[in-house]
Enzyme design. Structure first.
Site, PDB file in Angstrom:
ATOM      1  N   ARG A   1      -4.544  16.366   5.086  1.00 33.82           N
ATOM      2  CA  ARG A   1      -3.916  15.576   6.169  1.00 33.82           C
ATOM      3  C   ARG A   1      -4.317  16.145   7.545  1.00 33.82           C
ATOM      4  O   ARG A   1      -3.504  16.196   8.464  1.00 33.82           O
ATOM      5  CB  ARG A   1      -2.396  15.564   6.044  1.00 33.82           C
ATOM      6  CG  ARG A   1      -1.861  14.904   4.789  1.00 33.82           C
ATOM      7  CD  ARG A   1      -2.169  13.419   4.766  1.00 33.82           C
ATOM      8  NE  ARG A   1      -1.409  12.743   3.732  1.00 33.82           N
ATOM      9  CZ  ARG A   1      -1.786  12.625   2.457  1.00 33.82           C
ATOM     10  NH1 ARG A   1      -2.949  13.126   2.068  1.00 33.82           N
ATOM     11  NH2 ARG A   1      -1.045  11.993   1.583  1.00 33.82           N
TER      12      ARG A   1
ATOM     13  N   SER B   1       4.800   9.213   4.022  1.00 34.12           N
ATOM     14  CA  SER B   1       5.375  10.561   3.913  1.00 34.12           C
ATOM     15  C   SER B   1       5.688  11.078   5.307  1.00 34.12           C
ATOM     16  O   SER B   1       4.811  11.067   6.178  1.00 34.12           O
ATOM     17  CB  SER B   1       4.378  11.517   3.257  1.00 34.12           C
ATOM     18  OG  SER B   1       4.088  11.116   1.950  1.00 34.12           O
TER      19      SER B   1
ATOM     20  N   GLU C   1       4.356  14.954   9.245  1.00 32.35           N
ATOM     21  CA  GLU C   1       3.024  14.356   9.102  1.00 32.35           C
ATOM     22  C   GLU C   1       2.712  13.407  10.267  1.00 32.35           C
ATOM     23  O   GLU C   1       1.632  13.462  10.847  1.00 32.35           O
ATOM     24  CB  GLU C   1       2.930  13.630   7.753  1.00 32.35           C
ATOM     25  CG  GLU C   1       1.521  13.393   7.300  1.00 32.35           C
ATOM     26  CD  GLU C   1       1.442  12.448   6.122  1.00 32.35           C
ATOM     27  OE1 GLU C   1       1.531  11.235   6.326  1.00 32.35           O
ATOM     28  OE2 GLU C   1       1.281  12.937   4.998  1.00 32.35           O
TER      29      GLU C   1
HETATM   30  N1  EPU Z   1       9.687  14.197  -6.143  1.00 29.05           N
HETATM   31  C1  EPU Z   1      11.046  14.337  -6.356  1.00 29.05           C
HETATM   32  N2  EPU Z   1      11.894  13.575  -5.600  1.00 29.05           N
HETATM   33  C2  EPU Z   1      11.443  12.689  -4.673  1.00 29.05           C
HETATM   34  C3  EPU Z   1      10.076  12.554  -4.435  1.00 29.05           C
HETATM   35  C4  EPU Z   1       9.196  13.329  -5.199  1.00 29.05           C
HETATM   36  O1  EPU Z   1      11.472  15.123  -7.177  1.00 29.05           O
HETATM   37  O2  EPU Z   1      12.287  12.043  -4.051  1.00 29.05           O
HETATM   38  C5  EPU Z   1       8.752  14.955  -6.981  1.00 29.05           C
HETATM   39  C6  EPU Z   1       8.062  14.008  -7.980  1.00 29.05           C
HETATM   40  O3  EPU Z   1       8.791  13.862  -9.155  1.00 29.05           O
HETATM   41  C7  EPU Z   1       6.741  14.691  -8.214  1.00 29.05           C
HETATM   42  C8  EPU Z   1       6.464  15.398  -6.897  1.00 29.05           C
HETATM   43  O4  EPU Z   1       7.690  15.477  -6.191  1.00 29.05           O
HETATM   44  O5  EPU Z   1       6.870  15.670  -9.222  1.00 29.05           O
HETATM   45  C9  EPU Z   1       5.397  14.690  -6.085  1.00 29.05           C
HETATM   46  O6  EPU Z   1       5.817  13.353  -5.804  1.00 29.05           O
HETATM   47  P1  EPU Z   1       4.789  12.133  -5.659  1.00 29.05           P
HETATM   48  O7  EPU Z   1       3.853  12.134  -6.821  1.00 29.05           O
HETATM   49  O8  EPU Z   1       5.570  10.906  -5.393  1.00 29.05           O
HETATM   50  O9  EPU Z   1       3.881  12.482  -4.412  1.00 29.05           O
HETATM   51  P2  EPU Z   1       4.195  13.230  -3.052  1.00 29.05           P
HETATM   52  O10 EPU Z   1       3.655  14.616  -3.120  1.00 29.05           O
HETATM   53  O11 EPU Z   1       5.630  13.078  -2.727  1.00 29.05           O
HETATM   54  C10 EPU Z   1       1.904  12.600  -1.958  1.00 29.05           C
HETATM   55  C11 EPU Z   1       1.430  12.084  -0.645  1.00 29.05           C
HETATM   56  C12 EPU Z   1       1.583  10.572  -0.583  1.00 29.05           C
HETATM   57  C13 EPU Z   1       0.784   9.959  -1.717  1.00 29.05           C
HETATM   58  C14 EPU Z   1       1.296  10.531  -3.049  1.00 29.05           C
HETATM   59  C15 EPU Z   1       0.469  10.077  -4.220  1.00 29.05           C
HETATM   60  C16 EPU Z   1       1.741  13.838   1.010  1.00 29.05           C
HETATM   61  C17 EPU Z   1       2.541  14.324   2.167  1.00 29.05           C
HETATM   62  N3  EPU Z   1       2.157  12.707   0.449  1.00 29.05           N
HETATM   63  O12 EPU Z   1       3.305  12.374  -2.038  1.00 29.05           O
HETATM   64  O13 EPU Z   1       1.027  10.145   0.645  1.00 29.05           O
HETATM   65  O14 EPU Z   1       0.885   8.547  -1.726  1.00 29.05           O
HETATM   66  O15 EPU Z   1       1.216  11.984  -3.022  1.00 29.05           O
HETATM   67  O16 EPU Z   1      -0.769  10.705  -4.169  1.00 29.05           O
HETATM   68  O17 EPU Z   1       0.762  14.464   0.647  1.00 29.05           O
HETATM   69  C18 EPU Z   1       1.497   9.602   2.916  1.00 29.05           C
HETATM   70  O18 EPU Z   1       0.803  10.568   3.219  1.00 29.05           O
HETATM   71  O19 EPU Z   1       2.050   8.878   3.773  1.00 29.05           O
HETATM   72  C19 EPU Z   1       1.736   9.332   1.510  1.00 29.05           C
HETATM   73  C20 EPU Z   1       2.561   8.367   1.088  1.00 29.05           C
END
Ligand code: EPU
Length: 336
Positions: A162, A236, A332
């Site tokens: 990012r 995010s 972010e």
């Molecule tokens: N999780 C929770 N509770 C929540 C949200 C997430 O426990 O409310 C846990 C999930 O169960 C999972 C982990 O956290 O084990 C990761 O969650 P998720 O796969 O939804 O992805 P993320 O790390 O929360 C990132 C990116 C997103 C992108 C997704 C999919 C960042 C800051 N965010 O989210 O990007 O779509 O992975 O690749 O890196 C964005 O940057 O705007 C964005 C949406």
């Protein structure tokens, strides 16, 4: 040129903010002429793409330039890849769909990310195991200091998680006018992200086409993320924090279910959504700002939220995560 212009419909958070002056840019010549105009020289400048990664905390007392130059085409072949170029103002998702219609895979994991092509390199947008740096070839940047354009390679852009040179002082003044991507002739699906791999298997797609991967990503995103056209948000709100292996080990002793991913350099990336969720923030509101009930990493505008309300909510979340886990969350979106 518009005066005292409402930006509410130009930021996906839907925050009511105004610009002292506003202009839509349709060409590099117009950009150069606008930036060289002595009558505008003293005004602070803000470049807008899709407005999907910023938070207005006040009116902008300066000149807002919205990049709206259009155009996309296949440039040619190079080293086993097809080069495609799009102007900065093109909508990102529409561009990805267009590449798929040309039979070109490579960017399907990045489907449905809000925003424009020109903004995509700034924070090196990423999702489902892919980042634009993986498909990036080069870009054209306009340098207001010299009044000329230059071509920048991936190395010039200094992409990180990012992050890129455009978020740092030595690159912040540059204006991206078009971006070129290299899409591999020998395409393979990228199923590194477990959630995507599982969704493909569930759909019986053992050997998916790029379009099928895209459709699957779109379905996952629609299930988990709010549509900015319906509920204001900027995706995010926090980056996933990166900590040392030692700090991660200490945290795991106390919190065995901590979600973490080892990075190639030995550090550990923690899931900010998990940390926020565990602190009990999911679905909670502070004024008109809230935490999305299906994904704790996304802050939303429940209707009429001010930037200050979102900032207050973010500060309360940061403080809780710091107190409970000793981990600092970094926003972010860019705060204006
Ligand atoms: N999780 C929770 N509770 C929540 C949200 C997430 O426990 O409310 C846990 C999930 O169960 C999972 C982990 O956290 O084990 C990761 O969650 P998720 O796969 O939804 O992805 P993320 O790390 O929360 C990132 C990116 C997103 C992108 C997704 C999919 C960042 C800051 N965010 O989210 O990007 O779509 O992975 O690749 O890196 C964005 O940057 O705007 C964005 C949406």
């Amino acid at each position: 040129m518009q005066f005292d212009y409402s930006l509410e419909h130009l930021n996906t958070f839907g925050i009511a903010a105004r610009a002292r002056r506003f202009v839509e840019i349709h060409s590099v010549d117009q950009l150069a002429a606008t930036l060289a105009d002595p009558a505008l020289a003293s005004l602070p400048r803000l470049f807008l793409g899709g407005g999907s990664n910023l938070l207005f905390t006040r009116n902008f007392d300066g000149l807002v330039l919205r990049m709206a130059n259009l155009g996309k085409h296949i440039v040619g072949k190079q080293h086993g890849a097809t080069l495609v170029r799009a102007a900065a103002g093109e909508n990102w998702h529409a561009f990805v769909q267009w590449t798929l219609q040309q039979g070109l895979g490579g960017m399907e994991n990045l489907s449905l990310i809000p925003g424009t092509v020109g903004a995509s390199p700034i924070q090196n947008i990423g999702a489902y195991g892919a980042e634009i740096k993986d498909s990036f070839h080069s870009l054209t940047a306009f340098d207001p200091a010299s009044g000329t354009t230059r071509t920048m390679t991936a190395a010039d852009c200094r992409f990180g998680y990012r992050d890129s040179i455009f978020k740092h002082p030595d690159g912040a003044g540059l204006v991206i006018v078009d971006v070129t991507f290299a899409l591999p002739d020998a395409w393979q699906p990228n199923t590194r992200y477990a959630e995507l791999a599982n969704a493909l298997l569930d759909a019986g797609l053992a050997q998916p086409t790029p379009q099928q991967v895209s459709d699957t990503v779109v379905a996952i995103r629609r299930r988990k993320l709010p549509d900015p056209a319906v509920i204001g948000n900027a995706g995010s709100f926090f980056k996933n924090p990166v900590v040392s292996a030692a700090q991660c080990a200490v945290l795991l002793e106390q919190f065995p279910t901590l979600v973490h991913h080892a990075q190639p350099d030995g550090t550990e990336k923690l899931a900010a959504g998990w940390l926020i969720d565990q602190c009990g923030w999911k679905g909670r509101n502070l004024g008109a700002a809230g935490v999305y009930p299906k994904q704790a990493l996304v802050l939303v505008n429940n209707g009429g939220a001010t930037g200050a309300e979102v900032v207050a909510l973010a500060a309360a979340i940061r403080a809780d995560v710091m107190q409970r886990y000793g981990v600092s969350l970094e926003a972010e979106p860019v705060f204006i």
